[in-house]
Design an enzyme around this catalytic site. Sequence first.
Site, PDB file in Angstrom:
ATOM      1  CG  ASP A 193      25.354  -5.778  89.769  1.00 41.50           C
ATOM      2  OD1 ASP A 193      24.615  -6.228  90.640  1.00 41.50           O
ATOM      3  OD2 ASP A 193      25.763  -6.467  88.809  1.00 41.50           O
ATOM      4  CD  GLU A 201      26.092  -7.147  94.674  1.00 38.54           C
ATOM      5  OE1 GLU A 201      25.360  -8.114  94.852  1.00 38.54           O
ATOM      6  OE2 GLU A 201      26.621  -6.920  93.571  1.00 38.54           O
TER       7      GLU A 201
HETATM    8  C1  NOJ Z   1      24.048  -8.768  91.897  1.00 37.86           C
HETATM    9  C2  NOJ Z   1      22.588  -8.502  91.722  1.00 37.86           C
HETATM   10  O1  NOJ Z   1      22.050  -8.124  92.967  1.00 37.86           O
HETATM   11  C3  NOJ Z   1      21.975  -9.762  91.170  1.00 37.86           C
HETATM   12  O2  NOJ Z   1      20.566  -9.671  91.124  1.00 37.86           O
HETATM   13  C4  NOJ Z   1      22.545 -10.019  89.799  1.00 37.86           C
HETATM   14  O3  NOJ Z   1      22.057 -11.268  89.335  1.00 37.86           O
HETATM   15  C5  NOJ Z   1      24.082 -10.071  89.829  1.00 37.86           C
HETATM   16  N1  NOJ Z   1      24.642  -8.998  90.603  1.00 37.86           N
HETATM   17  C6  NOJ Z   1      24.646  -9.972  88.426  1.00 37.86           C
HETATM   18  O4  NOJ Z   1      24.511  -8.679  87.934  1.00 37.86           O
END
Ligand code: NOJ
Length: 532
Positions: free
Chosen positions: A206, A270
């Site tokens: 993440d 990500e």
């Molecule tokens: C990306 C995640 O996909 C999202 O759902 C989240 O709010 C943010 N990162 C913060 O962790």
Amino acid sequence: MTILGNDDWWRDAVVYQVYPRSFADADGDGTGDLQGVRSRLPYLKALGVDAIWLSPFYTSPLADGGYDVADYRDVDPRFGSLGDFDQMIGDAHGLGIRVIVDLVPNHSSDAHPRFQAALAAGPGSPERDWYMFGEGLGESGELPPNDWESIFGGPAWTRLPDGQWYLHLFAPEQPDLNWENPEVRAEFRDILTFWLDRGVDGFRVDVAHGMIKAEGLPSVGRSSDEDGRQAEMLGDELVPYFDQDGVHDIYREWRPILDSYPGGRIGVAEAWVATPERLARYIGTEELHQAFNFDFMMADFHAKSFRTVIDRSLAEAELVGAPTTWVLSNHDKWRHVTRYGDGETGLRRARAATLLMLALPGSAYLYNGEELGLPEVLDLPDELREDPAFLRTGESRDGCRVPLPWGGTVTEGFRFGPTGAARPWLPQPASWELLTADAQEDAPDSTLNLYRTALRIRREHPALGGGQVKWLDSPEDVLVIAREPGLVVVVNISDSPVTPAEFGLTGEPLVSSGPLGADGSIPADTALWLAV
Ligand code: NOJ
């Protein structure tokens, strides 16, 4: 315990994202859980996916749906227990389904014992060094340390009663960890090992471009008021809190840990960064395996947009040195049925786009419920919306997180849980009665059966996950792509039917996203895989 062999499985895998809170509720409390996931593994096997990626199920106050982790080594009681996780992954592996978990290293929950200890210990303590605490500006420190804004809106700093400020690039309940502290690094190496020992096949990282902040925490020099948002959802331009060079040291520490386990354990980033060149730096034999490519998800339902995005994604993949990932929906964006116009048109287009996606080289990520053709739920009452971004920006991601409809009627919660279960944590629209998995099971033309058929053909033609994309001559609003020897994909985005013969193609239709004309023509907003 782990599926050994084929270390390259991820290169063309179809990965199904499970949002555990909304997937299936085994204990009847209205919230999905790991036993619910376990109970639906045969469904996922029949669907034909290679792996599942679970959004966070760790101990959490759920201030951001679980992306606020209070204990990285345990399961939130609402989602079950570590024992449930072990049973779930055991069954998944038994069925040949790999399991990727979410890792959230940029920030923890404010309920994490380390953050609580930092609050209690006060300014200047080693405990505070686990997070990003700082002194404010102004005469009495009444201004935040810099001008950074939260991705969810508002300032990225919150002041404590003792006068110090702490950084949270997301909600105030998600304090940023201090990755300059070697103890934080050691902690996360240990967390990786903890889950690898439990058999996970990989991690979706993440905010993989976060963690390291520019030295001295310089201001951006521009605020939302002047220039839209300071940074887009996850930052697509150079800002001092994203994509800093130092983040690569972290992945270089992690990669040998992943490689020390058998069976191809992977890291998927990500990462939203400014250029493909910068994205490429995250990928390779020394860092992570793969990065999400969200461009396809962002493209309009237009032939030109798709063509541009596909060409660019493939060129980037070459530069990055790893196959790209295709995504149409996830837990952060409106479902693609609704993005493409909602209703019948939206569904027809969504099915066509899915068939296009599943014929492209690389891996494909599906989001739970898209195989049922679910639309975004747009009319959730405001008071039920839980997305922390909603209060600050008016934008909410709750509508794609509504619990899945498995069968029956809305009064039964569409069998999200067992008989007599509490109501699902977000209300489902009554119109989903026609979209439940049971309702679609035996309907040959259902979206569920379209996904099953496409995934079966993809398995029967392994070359479909790799190889080249060759564009064949076609009118501007029709995409015609030659794939592995013998398969052509036609996507008709024009207003009127086209026939394969118009493009000099003859062959056997393998699957189409909607009914073909009696003369074999492909109606508007329809895709066809043709064996030639
Ligand atoms: C990306 C995640 O996909 C999202 O759902 C989240 O709010 C943010 N990162 C913060 O962790």
